[in-house]
Write a protein that holds these residues in place. Structure first.
Motif, PDB file in Angstrom:
ATOM      1  N   PHE A 194      -3.992  19.632  -5.156  1.00  0.00           N
ATOM      2  CA  PHE A 194      -3.240  18.563  -5.817  1.00  0.00           C
ATOM      3  C   PHE A 194      -4.139  17.375  -6.167  1.00  0.00           C
ATOM      4  O   PHE A 194      -3.936  16.691  -7.173  1.00  0.00           O
ATOM      5  N   THR A 195      -5.156  17.112  -5.345  1.00  0.00           N
ATOM      6  CA  THR A 195      -6.033  15.952  -5.559  1.00  0.00           C
ATOM      7  C   THR A 195      -7.379  16.325  -6.172  1.00  0.00           C
ATOM      8  O   THR A 195      -8.247  15.466  -6.318  1.00  0.00           O
ATOM      9  N   ALA A 196      -7.564  17.583  -6.520  1.00  0.00           N
ATOM     10  CA  ALA A 196      -8.889  18.033  -6.967  1.00  0.00           C
ATOM     11  C   ALA A 196      -9.356  17.307  -8.222  1.00  0.00           C
ATOM     12  O   ALA A 196     -10.561  17.100  -8.413  1.00  0.00           O
ATOM     13  N   ASN A 197      -8.421  16.899  -9.083  1.00  0.00           N
ATOM     14  CA  ASN A 197      -8.796  16.241 -10.343  1.00  0.00           C
ATOM     15  C   ASN A 197      -8.706  14.719 -10.281  1.00  0.00           C
ATOM     16  O   ASN A 197      -8.866  14.052 -11.308  1.00  0.00           O
ATOM     17  N   GLU A 234      -4.858  22.255   3.698  1.00  0.00           N
ATOM     18  CA  GLU A 234      -4.545  21.754   2.362  1.00  0.00           C
ATOM     19  C   GLU A 234      -3.129  21.184   2.304  1.00  0.00           C
ATOM     20  O   GLU A 234      -2.895  20.114   1.721  1.00  0.00           O
ATOM     21  N   ASN A 235      -2.185  21.896   2.901  1.00  0.00           N
ATOM     22  CA  ASN A 235      -0.799  21.423   2.885  1.00  0.00           C
ATOM     23  C   ASN A 235      -0.582  20.271   3.863  1.00  0.00           C
ATOM     24  O   ASN A 235       0.244  19.388   3.606  1.00  0.00           O
ATOM     25  N   LYS A 253     -10.617  12.119   4.829  1.00  0.00           N
ATOM     26  CA  LYS A 253     -10.935  13.534   5.027  1.00  0.00           C
ATOM     27  C   LYS A 253     -11.264  14.206   3.692  1.00  0.00           C
ATOM     28  O   LYS A 253     -12.178  15.042   3.604  1.00  0.00           O
ATOM     29  N   ILE A 254     -10.533  13.844   2.660  1.00  0.00           N
ATOM     30  CA  ILE A 254     -10.781  14.430   1.341  1.00  0.00           C
ATOM     31  C   ILE A 254     -12.161  14.005   0.824  1.00  0.00           C
ATOM     32  O   ILE A 254     -12.931  14.827   0.302  1.00  0.00           O
TER      33      ILE A 254
END
Length: 736
Positions: A660-663, A593-594, A614-615
């Motif tokens: 950080f990118t979940a939303n 994640e980091n 990747k995300i």
């Protein structure tokens, strides 16, 4: 047959009761005094006029601020308005302090009478008394007889009798008579263009009169203590340096006298201890209102310590202050590093701390729906994979969070393990230990620096600091920076050799690193262990420390970790294994994640594209909304050549999307791929918690002299003062 009646919950019942009570109180108030309104200024105010104006000001303030102020808070403003009306008559008045006291006593009596609804006779008598004049003149003669003491001028005696009885005469008529009398007494000017002041007056312009300047028309002035002024900065500095109200009162009054700060009568202004206490209270209320503006958290940091705290015990109805040991946790809002408050910890286990932190956020009405990460040190209570505080917050919120574990704490752990492996000493106290090297470190500042020690090159440092940057460093960090420059240049200046490094404390590894370098420049034949430690400090520890401080954002975390690993390559294999083990157990920035978060902000477009791919791959193939991901410490590849390869991103078992990118919507991520520049703003969340540690240190000092209910406000005021005046070295530092 089932009942079709609708049920009303308790909150609705309470709301109905409150609305009914408010409506009843308003109706009852109107029946007694009438509709709230401003003073008419045609006549001197009666008790009824005063009550109308009080409720007029109170209701208006409540509508604007959504807060109900006490009558004691509004009394000074009402008293000012009463004095303004009375002064138009040129009658000598009692001082403002007595007027405020009389006003408070009257409003308190009104509230007491209104509560006694069944005492009809008492309320009737009180209603009759409301038509009496609210008398604030110095004259104490009988109200229905002309004044015989001389405090009321002859031409106003009948006017005052009228104001006590029929109230037919008005203030404008009296003022006009005063002006006419004064105009007849003034000598005529030889200048043909001269016109008396009364010719320019507009008597009917909202009853605002420009009185002619004459010796016998001197209005009543306030007493010296009645002059109003704000002392926000003074109160803020008093709280910052722990100055008591009594001492602050003496200092301020003495300064007023020295600089000639006087009132309208030329008398020195006096700041009593009550004024200091009120100003401090206003400062605290201002800070609390500022803190209430924050409702949503992106991230928060916390740290704690056990320290001495002032408290009080109740014995037979009396409170007795005492000092006892208490454990506290300080919480800051990220990314601003803004103090949110502190809590007293009832136990040291992770479950108790997590529950109390959650209760703190609920009490402050802070929402955690947008939370993406938690910042803390690497203590197992915080970072336990199963029962750590961060993991418990993930389970409570049912979503993954970034584990932003302090990189400055991480920097100390390999150094500590290497030092213990080489020295193999046992501690005998917080400052002493056995071992040859430890004994020398305790007295290293007493040894003279030699001129021909072997220089050691300094590792990859951030851009060089100028004098302005050096001033922002603490004393211990500045000494470490200067002694490192001396070791790299092979020459230790005399003034640096005469300086003392920080005190020898086993928990302070920064000062221990300074002492190792100081011992190195004083050793003509340094031991192998001393040379190894000095090389590690110069090539690994110091570069990592200043790079973390310079690149102070979590988006650089994985890159800084990779650089740290690369800088340890010079170590022998046996020592490198010791260091690598410490890195493996504490490398939280090696989590996927980091790493992906760092890749999203990489300067290379290809790296950013790979992170976004990747995300999207994780969202399409691996994401399971019914299951919360389990946190794992991934196996680190210590031989990698880029931070992207610290772990295997192609391994689906350890691949997770950054919170950080979940939303961020899928379409936006696709747009980011084609962006030539970094498409997202840096969250600017600190990669270390040094600011939180400083607040913990501040809490330690504040707790010894301030009761628990005021500690957060005093800490916030101190931090605000430090931001305005970070240092006090010259006049320019005090221009804030």
């Amino acid at each position: 047959m089932e009942s079709s009646a609708m049920s009303i919950d308790n909150s609705e019942i309470d709301s109905i009761i409150m609305m009914s009570a408010s409506s009843f109180n308003s109706k009852q108030r109107t029946n007694i005094i009438g509709v709230p309104s401003e003073f008419s200024e045609l006549n001197l105010p009666t008790f009824r006029d005063v009550l109308k104006y009080y409720f007029y000001v109170s209701d208006r303030n409540k509508q604007q601020t959504k807060r109900q102020l006490s009558y004691a808070s509004l009394s000074p403003m009402i008293a000012d308005k009463i004095i303004e009306i009375w002064r138009k008559t040129n009658i000598k008045l009692i001082n403002i302090k007595s007027i405020i006291r009389k006003l408070n006593k009257f409003i308190k009596k009104y509230k007491r009478e209104v509560k006694s609804i069944t005492r009809t006779n008492s309320i009737t008598e009180f209603e009759k008394s409301l038509n009496d004049l609210f008398y604030v003149a110095k004259c104490s003669c009988k109200k229905t007889m002309p004044c015989s003491c001389g405090l009321i001028p002859d031409h106003l005696k009948m006017f005052m009798i009228d104001q006590h009885t029929s109230r037919r005469n008005t203030i404008p008529e009296v003022v006009l008579n005063i002006v006419d009398q004064q105009s007849s007494q003034l000598p005529e000017s030889s200048d043909p263009s001269y016109r008396p002041e009364s010719a320019h007056m507009n008597i009917e312009s909202e009853f605002e009169f420009a009185m002619p300047a004459a010796k016998d028309l001197s209005f009543n002035k306030r007493e010296p203590y009645a002059k109003r002024y704000d002392a926000f900065n003074f109160a803020m500095m008093c709280d910052r340096f722990g100055i008591s109200d009594r001492v602050a009162s003496c200092l301020a009054t003495a300064l007023f006298k020295d600089i000639g700060f006087t009132d309208e009568n030329g008398q020195t202004i006096i700041m009593d201890k009550s004024k200091v206490a009120r100003e401090k209270k206003k400062c605290k209320e201002t800070v609390r209102r500022m803190q209430q503006n924050d409702s949503a958290l992106l991230a928060f940091s916390f740290d704690g310590r056990k320290n001495d705290a002032l408290t009080r015990n109740e014995v037979n109805g009396k409170y007795h202050p005492r000092v006892q040991k208490e454990s506290h946790i300080v919480i800051l809002k990220e990314p601003q590093g803004k103090l949110l408050g502190h809590i007293k910890v009832n136990a040291e286990d992770s479950n108790t701390k997590q529950i109390q932190l959650w209760e703190f956020f609920m009490e402050k009405k802070l929402t955690l729906s947008n939370l993406i990460g938690v910042c803390c040190d690497g203590e197992p209570t915080n970072t336990g994979i199963e029962n750590g505080i961060i993991r418990k917050f993930e389970l409570l919120l049912n979503k993954p969070l970034h584990w932003f574990v302090c990189l400055l704490h991480f920097n100390e752990l390999p150094f500590r393990h290497l030092f213990n492996a080489l020295e193999n000493a046992t501690t005998s106290g917080p400052r002493t230990a056995s071992g040859t090297l430890m004994k020398l470190l305790e007295t290293c500042e007493q040894l003279p620096a030699i001129p021909d020690f072997e220089p050691i090159s300094l590792g990859n440092m951030p851009p060089a600091m100028d004098n302005g940057d050096e001033k922002s460093l603490s004393t211990d960090v500045l000494y470490l920076y200067r002694i490192a420059k001396a070791v790299s240049e092979g020459l230790c200046p005399e003034h640096l050799a005469s300086m003392k490094p920080g005190k020898m404390v086993h928990s302070r590894w920064l000062t221990k690193a300074s002492r190792v370098l100081r011992l190195y420049v004083a050793s003509s034949l340094p031991s192998t262990n001393l040379k190894m430690l000095a090389n590690f400090i110069m090539k690994v520890y110091i570069p990592m420390y200043f790079n973390v401080k310079y690149f102070n954002s979590v988006v650089y975390g994985s890159k800084l970790l990779f650089n740290f690993i690369q800088s340890t390559q010079f170590l022998p294999q046996n020592l490198r294994e010791i260091v690598n083990k410490a890195i493996q157990n504490n490398a939280f920035f090696a989590h996927t994640e980091n790493i992906l978060l760092t890749m999203l902000f990489d300067e290379r477009k290809t790296v950013r594209e790979r992170a976004i791919n990747k995300i999207m791959y994780y969202r399409e193939k691996l994401y399971d909304p019914t299951k919360l991901r389990s946190y794992k410490k991934n196996r680190i590849n210590f031989d990698c050549t880029d931070y992207m390869h610290l772990v295997d991103l192609d391994n689906d078992d350890i691949l997770f999307e950054p919170p950080f990118t979940a939303n961020i919507p899928h379409d936006h991520l696709l747009e980011y791929i084609n962006s030539a520049e970094i498409p997202m703003p840096d969250p600017a969340i600190s990669s270390h918690i040094q600011g939180t540690e400083r607040c913990v240190q501040l809490l330690t000092h504040v707790s010894r002299r301030v009761m628990p209910q005021n500690r957060d406000a005093v800490m916030s005021l101190t931090l605000e003062s430090r931001s305005k005046v970070p240092q006090i070295e010259s006049k320019k530092d005090l221009r804030f």
